[in-house]
Design a protein around this motif. Sequence first.
Motif: not given
Length: 393
Positions: A46-58
């Motif tokens: 769940a943390l990996v998924s949240a981090a990848l989503t955030q990195a792409a949004l940034r």
Amino acid sequence: MGHVDVDAFDSLLGDEGQALLSGLRDYDPAKELATATRLRRDHPPALVSAALTQAALRQRAVAKFGPEDAHRMYFTPNGVEQSTRTSVAAYRAARFAEFGVRRTADLCCGIGGDAIALARTGISVLAVDRDPLTCAVARANAQALGLAELIEIRCADVTDIDTRSFDAVFVDPARRGGRGRVFDPEAYSPPLSWAIEAARTTPRAALKIAPGVPHEAVPEDAEAEWISDHGQVKEAVLWFGTARPGLRRATLLPSAHSLVGTPHLPAPEPGPVGRWLYEPDGAVIRAHLVADVAARVGGRLIDPTIAYITTDELRPTPFATAYEITDVLPFNLKRLKALLREREVGVATIKKRGSAVEPEQLRKKLRLEGGNACTIVLTRSKGSPTMLLGHPA
């Protein structure tokens, strides 16, 4: 793009989440699967998924917020889409500061782009949104940018907020429904009529609305301002409590040149195309201030229904791009092809206003070759289809 809930988002703010995010700054979203597989060996899924989503949004947010802020901030997919770009938010916040505003309620604050711009001018902000994840993201942004002292985030329905103790309110109603963009101001969430009433509860107010808003929807006690950034119209703002209600204004960023409309200025007379053609900025056209630009350059319209201005002598203005015109011809494809071949034009900028011809289809038919450049303007003059050839002044 995975859906992120509040708990998964909160976990990003811990040490492990922060380490993951800093390692993903230059990550390639095309390699999401491989990156996710590698990171899941050492971190919770769940943390990996949240981090990848955030990195792409940034990465997507860099265009609006600039690299320095975007890589420190947090986003939701809607938040990136709907937030104001920094240049526009900073300009608007500066106007609030010039009015002497000290405390503002930012209603429908989203991820906090406007609250951040306001706080950076020293204004204290109550930022309100009803979505818990959006509020968590806005709170994290205030913290990440060192503005938590000035920004209070409240998760509530904006219609429940008593705004009377504030110097100003800023309202940015949601303009996208489940089926995409909303064009009727009463279908905004909250509706424009509610936002206008909220605006009248404080000495000053600004409402952000779509630039295509019909002029008849603008209340008489508001100043309406259309804002473009690098030539693209970004939004309209209804200002309340300014010295000049009923005013129309067009502001061009990044230069912050502002054109203030002259009330009851008659439309200029149309006339023949002269040596210079002016294409007014989109904000000028949306604000119905083409006549004001024509008056500044001593120009005439090329046709009563078209927003192109022409003069015989060049008078530069920040509010319009000028072109030197070499040829004025009735529209004729064969004639155009022959002229461009003769002049060895290999690069053409094709503009149109009031013409049914599609620039890209025309480009294919022209089969351009050569080392010279030309601007082709497809338009109407005296009611008939016309092609103008020239180049930027």
